[in-house]
Write a protein that holds these residues in place. Structure first.
Motif, PDB file in Angstrom:
ATOM      1  N   THR A 191      52.433  29.731  58.810  1.00 15.56           N
ATOM      2  CA  THR A 191      51.625  29.171  59.889  1.00 15.56           C
ATOM      3  C   THR A 191      52.233  29.376  61.276  1.00 15.56           C
ATOM      4  O   THR A 191      51.542  29.182  62.276  1.00 15.56           O
ATOM      5  CB  THR A 191      51.362  27.669  59.671  1.00 15.56           C
ATOM      6  OG1 THR A 191      52.605  26.957  59.624  1.00 15.56           O
ATOM      7  CG2 THR A 191      50.585  27.447  58.373  1.00 15.56           C
ATOM      8  N   PHE A 192      53.498  29.762  61.352  1.00 15.60           N
ATOM      9  CA  PHE A 192      54.058  30.164  62.643  1.00 15.60           C
ATOM     10  C   PHE A 192      53.482  31.509  63.090  1.00 15.60           C
ATOM     11  O   PHE A 192      53.595  31.880  64.254  1.00 15.60           O
ATOM     12  CB  PHE A 192      55.585  30.265  62.579  1.00 15.60           C
ATOM     13  CG  PHE A 192      56.303  29.013  63.018  1.00 15.60           C
ATOM     14  CD1 PHE A 192      56.130  28.503  64.291  1.00 15.60           C
ATOM     15  CD2 PHE A 192      57.162  28.362  62.155  1.00 15.60           C
ATOM     16  CE1 PHE A 192      56.805  27.359  64.712  1.00 15.60           C
ATOM     17  CE2 PHE A 192      57.840  27.215  62.554  1.00 15.60           C
ATOM     18  CZ  PHE A 192      57.648  26.714  63.837  1.00 15.60           C
ATOM     19  N   GLY A 193      52.907  32.258  62.151  1.00 18.03           N
ATOM     20  CA  GLY A 193      52.368  33.571  62.488  1.00 18.03           C
ATOM     21  C   GLY A 193      53.448  34.572  62.845  1.00 18.03           C
ATOM     22  O   GLY A 193      53.215  35.520  63.606  1.00 18.03           O
ATOM     23  N   VAL A 194      54.638  34.401  62.271  1.00 21.39           N
ATOM     24  CA  VAL A 194      55.740  35.325  62.524  1.00 21.39           C
ATOM     25  C   VAL A 194      55.500  36.617  61.737  1.00 21.39           C
ATOM     26  O   VAL A 194      55.183  36.576  60.549  1.00 21.39           O
ATOM     27  CB  VAL A 194      57.084  34.692  62.114  1.00 21.39           C
ATOM     28  CG1 VAL A 194      58.199  35.724  62.113  1.00 21.39           C
ATOM     29  CG2 VAL A 194      57.430  33.534  63.045  1.00 21.39           C
ATOM     30  N   ALA A 195      55.646  37.738  62.420  1.00 19.98           N
ATOM     31  CA  ALA A 195      55.477  39.041  61.758  1.00 19.98           C
ATOM     32  C   ALA A 195      56.704  39.315  60.893  1.00 19.98           C
ATOM     33  O   ALA A 195      57.816  39.481  61.411  1.00 19.98           O
ATOM     34  CB  ALA A 195      55.293  40.137  62.799  1.00 19.98           C
ATOM     35  N   VAL A 196      56.500  39.335  59.585  1.00 20.87           N
ATOM     36  CA  VAL A 196      57.612  39.539  58.663  1.00 20.87           C
ATOM     37  C   VAL A 196      57.057  40.142  57.379  1.00 20.87           C
ATOM     38  O   VAL A 196      55.903  39.896  57.007  1.00 20.87           O
ATOM     39  CB  VAL A 196      58.345  38.191  58.378  1.00 20.87           C
ATOM     40  CG1 VAL A 196      57.421  37.212  57.673  1.00 20.87           C
ATOM     41  CG2 VAL A 196      59.624  38.398  57.595  1.00 20.87           C
ATOM     42  N   ARG A 197      57.874  40.949  56.719  1.00 19.43           N
ATOM     43  CA  ARG A 197      57.463  41.574  55.469  1.00 19.43           C
ATOM     44  C   ARG A 197      58.459  41.218  54.371  1.00 19.43           C
ATOM     45  O   ARG A 197      59.655  41.005  54.645  1.00 19.43           O
ATOM     46  CB  ARG A 197      57.358  43.096  55.618  1.00 19.43           C
ATOM     47  CG  ARG A 197      56.436  43.531  56.747  1.00 19.43           C
ATOM     48  CD  ARG A 197      56.204  45.030  56.736  1.00 19.43           C
ATOM     49  NE  ARG A 197      55.263  45.425  55.697  1.00 19.43           N
ATOM     50  CZ  ARG A 197      53.933  45.416  55.852  1.00 19.43           C
ATOM     51  NH1 ARG A 197      53.376  45.017  56.987  1.00 19.43           N
ATOM     52  NH2 ARG A 197      53.138  45.794  54.859  1.00 19.43           N
ATOM     53  N   ALA A 198      57.948  41.147  53.157  1.00 21.19           N
ATOM     54  CA  ALA A 198      58.789  40.859  51.999  1.00 21.19           C
ATOM     55  C   ALA A 198      58.900  42.112  51.147  1.00 21.19           C
ATOM     56  O   ALA A 198      57.923  42.863  51.020  1.00 21.19           O
ATOM     57  CB  ALA A 198      58.189  39.730  51.167  1.00 21.19           C
ATOM     58  N   PRO A 199      60.062  42.366  50.536  1.00 20.16           N
ATOM     59  CA  PRO A 199      60.181  43.554  49.676  1.00 20.16           C
ATOM     60  C   PRO A 199      59.204  43.498  48.504  1.00 20.16           C
ATOM     61  O   PRO A 199      58.674  44.511  48.085  1.00 20.16           O
ATOM     62  CB  PRO A 199      61.640  43.496  49.215  1.00 20.16           C
ATOM     63  CG  PRO A 199      62.063  42.074  49.395  1.00 20.16           C
ATOM     64  CD  PRO A 199      61.312  41.579  50.582  1.00 20.16           C
ATOM     65  N   TRP A 200      58.965  42.270  48.016  1.00 18.75           N
ATOM     66  CA  TRP A 200      58.028  42.077  46.907  1.00 18.75           C
ATOM     67  C   TRP A 200      57.307  40.742  47.081  1.00 18.75           C
ATOM     68  O   TRP A 200      57.917  39.753  47.501  1.00 18.75           O
ATOM     69  CB  TRP A 200      58.750  42.052  45.559  1.00 18.75           C
ATOM     70  CG  TRP A 200      59.453  43.323  45.182  1.00 18.75           C
ATOM     71  CD1 TRP A 200      60.773  43.613  45.354  1.00 18.75           C
ATOM     72  CD2 TRP A 200      58.863  44.472  44.564  1.00 18.75           C
ATOM     73  NE1 TRP A 200      61.058  44.869  44.883  1.00 18.75           N
ATOM     74  CE2 TRP A 200      59.901  45.422  44.384  1.00 18.75           C
ATOM     75  CE3 TRP A 200      57.578  44.797  44.121  1.00 18.75           C
ATOM     76  CZ2 TRP A 200      59.697  46.663  43.806  1.00 18.75           C
ATOM     77  CZ3 TRP A 200      57.358  46.027  43.539  1.00 18.75           C
ATOM     78  CH2 TRP A 200      58.405  46.947  43.382  1.00 18.75           C
ATOM     79  N   LEU A 201      56.039  40.718  46.728  1.00 18.19           N
ATOM     80  CA  LEU A 201      55.268  39.479  46.660  1.00 18.19           C
ATOM     81  C   LEU A 201      54.647  39.404  45.268  1.00 18.19           C
ATOM     82  O   LEU A 201      53.902  40.307  44.863  1.00 18.19           O
ATOM     83  CB  LEU A 201      54.167  39.448  47.724  1.00 18.19           C
ATOM     84  CG  LEU A 201      53.167  38.287  47.634  1.00 18.19           C
ATOM     85  CD1 LEU A 201      53.870  36.948  47.828  1.00 18.19           C
ATOM     86  CD2 LEU A 201      52.042  38.458  48.668  1.00 18.19           C
ATOM     87  N   VAL A 202      54.987  38.339  44.543  1.00 19.45           N
ATOM     88  CA  VAL A 202      54.479  38.145  43.190  1.00 19.45           C
ATOM     89  C   VAL A 202      53.558  36.920  43.208  1.00 19.45           C
ATOM     90  O   VAL A 202      53.986  35.817  43.565  1.00 19.45           O
ATOM     91  CB  VAL A 202      55.631  37.929  42.185  1.00 19.45           C
ATOM     92  CG1 VAL A 202      55.080  37.716  40.783  1.00 19.45           C
ATOM     93  CG2 VAL A 202      56.590  39.112  42.221  1.00 19.45           C
ATOM     94  N   GLU A 203      52.300  37.121  42.817  1.00 18.93           N
ATOM     95  CA  GLU A 203      51.333  36.031  42.788  1.00 18.93           C
ATOM     96  C   GLU A 203      50.961  35.728  41.338  1.00 18.93           C
ATOM     97  O   GLU A 203      50.558  36.630  40.597  1.00 18.93           O
ATOM     98  CB  GLU A 203      50.086  36.402  43.580  1.00 18.93           C
ATOM     99  CG  GLU A 203      50.366  36.591  45.071  1.00 18.93           C
ATOM    100  CD  GLU A 203      49.108  36.915  45.857  1.00 18.93           C
ATOM    101  OE1 GLU A 203      48.769  36.146  46.762  1.00 18.93           O
ATOM    102  OE2 GLU A 203      48.473  37.948  45.534  1.00 18.93           O
ATOM    103  N   VAL A 204      51.112  34.459  40.963  1.00 19.11           N
ATOM    104  CA  VAL A 204      50.868  34.035  39.592  1.00 19.11           C
ATOM    105  C   VAL A 204      49.800  32.946  39.618  1.00 19.11           C
ATOM    106  O   VAL A 204      50.040  31.841  40.103  1.00 19.11           O
ATOM    107  CB  VAL A 204      52.152  33.499  38.930  1.00 19.11           C
ATOM    108  CG1 VAL A 204      51.884  33.098  37.490  1.00 19.11           C
ATOM    109  CG2 VAL A 204      53.268  34.536  39.001  1.00 19.11           C
ATOM    110  N   ASP A 205      48.610  33.263  39.119  1.00 20.37           N
ATOM    111  CA  ASP A 205      47.500  32.313  39.160  1.00 20.37           C
ATOM    112  C   ASP A 205      47.682  31.153  38.197  1.00 20.37           C
ATOM    113  O   ASP A 205      47.301  30.021  38.488  1.00 20.37           O
ATOM    114  CB  ASP A 205      46.181  33.024  38.832  1.00 20.37           C
ATOM    115  CG  ASP A 205      45.785  34.041  39.893  1.00 20.37           C
ATOM    116  OD1 ASP A 205      46.189  33.863  41.051  1.00 20.37           O
ATOM    117  OD2 ASP A 205      45.081  35.015  39.554  1.00 20.37           O
TER     118      ASP A 205
END
Length: 348
Positions: A19-33
Motif C-alpha cells: 500500500t506504500f506503492g513502492v516500486a519493488v520486484r521479488a525474485p519469486w512470487l508463490v500464490e497458494v489459494d
C-alpha cells in the motif's frame, strides 16, 4: 508455472501488492489459494529449504530493498460460521480475506465485535500478527484461535488465543516470524450486544449524528467517517496507515512529560506504565507535513508516512528516522515503527 490452486511467478512486480506503492520486484512470487497445498508449495522450488516472506495486503510492510527470499501469498476467500450458541457466533475467515470486507460482512449478518476496526487496510491473516487495534478495541480480544501451517513439521496447527501471546501491536507470530504461516482466524462475535464507545471520538461522532442508542453498524459508520477524515486513502496516495506505535513509558517519565506538556494525551498501560500519543509527539516536534522528495509525513495525520509518487522504501525509512530523531530530541521519547521493514532494520 501454475497448477490448480498454486501459481508461481518469476521476477514479480510487487508495486500493487504494497500500500506504500513502492516500486519493488521479488525474485519469486508463490500464490497458494488453498492452505492444504502449502506442504506442496514448501517442498518444491522456489521455496524448498527457504523461509519465504509472507505477504498479505501489503499494508503493514515497507520494502526498503527487494526481498531476497521468495514471496508467498494466500489469497483464499472462505468465510463461514463454525459455531453458534445463539448469542456468541464463531466466524472463521481465510488469511487472504480483505479485512474491511470481513467487518462489513459480519455486520450484514447481524454480528457485532469488529465494528471499531472498520476500514483498517490489509487482510485477515495480518490481524493476529500485528494484533491490530483501533478506537478502543484490539483484535486479540475477539480471536478464538489462529490456524497456521508449521513449515518445520509440515503440519497444520490451531492455536487458541491464550497461546498467541497478544500484547500491544505484538504477538507470538511477530517474535517467531518463520515458525508459522497464518492460514485463517476464528473470531468470537455476538448477536446484538452493547457497542464499545470507550474511544471519545466515536461518542462525539455519534452525538454529531444525533444517535443516542447506536447499533454496531452505527459505530462502524462513525469509525469509517473518522478514518476517512483523518487518514489518507492508500488508493489515492501511498501509505500504510499509522507508521509509529504509541510509545509506552514508565509512569514517572509520563508524569514528567505531562507536567511540561499539559495537553499531551496519556493513557494507562498497566504495570506502572503509560501509553503516549505518538501523533501528538510528532505534531509537537513540528513534523506534521514534513517532506523529503516524494517521501513525507501526511498533512492530515502526523502518524502517517506517505509516498507522494515515486519514493523508494529507503526514502520513506529516512523520513521515519528523521521523525523519530526529532521526537527524541524534543521529548526524550523513542518511537518504533509498526510496519515490518524488509531489507533493513530500525536500529542504525
Amino acid at each position: 508455472m501454475s497448477t490448480p490452486g498454486l501459481r508461481i511467478h518469476r521476477d514479480a512486480d510487487l508495486r500493487r501488492l504494497n500500500t506504500f506503492g513502492v516500486a519493488v520486484r521479488a525474485p519469486w512470487l508463490v500464490e497458494v489459494d488453498d492452505a492444504a497445498r502449502l506442504p506442496q508449495a514448501f517442498a518444491a522450488e522456489p521455496i524448498a529449504g527457504r523461509v519465504p516472506l509472507v505477504l498479505g495486503g501489503g499494508s503493514n510492510m515497507l520494502f526498503v530493498a527487494p526481498p531476497a527470499e521468495p514471496v508467498l501469498r494466500l489469497p483464499g476467500v472462505d468465510v463461514r460460521m463454525v459455531d453458534d450458541d445463539g448469542d456468541v457466533v464463531t466466524v472463521y475467515a481465510d488469511a487472504g480475506v480483505e479485512w474491511h470486507a470481513l467487518v462489513m460482512r459480519t455486520l450484514d449478518e447481524g454480528l457485532s465485535g469488529l465494528e471499531n476496526l472498520a476500514l483498517i487496510p490489509g487482510t485477515v491473516g495480518a490481524s493476529p500478527i500485528q494484533n491490530i487495534g483501533a478506537y478502543g478495541v484490539e483484535i486479540g480480544e475477539r480471536i478464538v484461535a489462529v490456524h497456521a501451517f508449521e513449515p518445520a513439521t509440515g503440519g497444520n496447527v490451531r492455536l487458541p488465543r491464550e497461546a498467541c501471546d497478544f500484547a500491544y501491536r505484538d504477538s507470538l507470530f511477530k517474535h517467531e516470524p518463520s515458525r508459522y504461516v497464518v492460514t485463517g482466524v476464528e473470531f468470537a462475535l455476538r448477536r446484538g450486544g452493547a457497542p464499545n464507545l470507550s474511544y471519545a471520538g466515536i461518542a462525539d461522532e455519534l452525538a454529531a449524528r444525533g444517535i443516542d442508542a447506536p447499533s454496531a453498524r452505527d459505530v462502524a459508520d462513525a469509525v469509517i467517517a473518522i478514518r476517512r477524515r483523518k487518514l489518507p486513502d492508500p488508493a489515492v496516495i501511498g501509505n500504510a496507515g499509522s507508521f509509529f506505535k504509541n510509545p509506552i513509558v514508565p509512569a514517572a517519565q509520563a508524569d514528567a512529560l505531562l507536567a511540561a506538556n499539559p495537553r499531551l494525551p496519556v493513557f494507562a498501560a498497566g504495570d506502572g506504565r503509560r501509553k503516549l500519543s505518538a501523533a501528538w509527539l510528532i505534531d509537537s516536534a513540528g513534523l506534521r507535513g514534513y517532506r523529503d522528495g516524494d517521501a513525507g509525513v501526511s498533512e492530515g495525520h502526523a502518524l502517517v508516512l506517505v509516498n507522494h509518487g515515486n519514493a523508494t522504501g529507503a526514502d520513506l525509512l529516512r523520513v521515519a528516522r528523521h521523525v523519530a530523531a526529532g521526537v527524541h530530541a524534543r521529548h526524550g521519547v523513542a518511537l518504533e515503527p509498526e510496519p515490518r521493514l524488509v531489507g533493513a532494520t530500525w536500529a542504525q
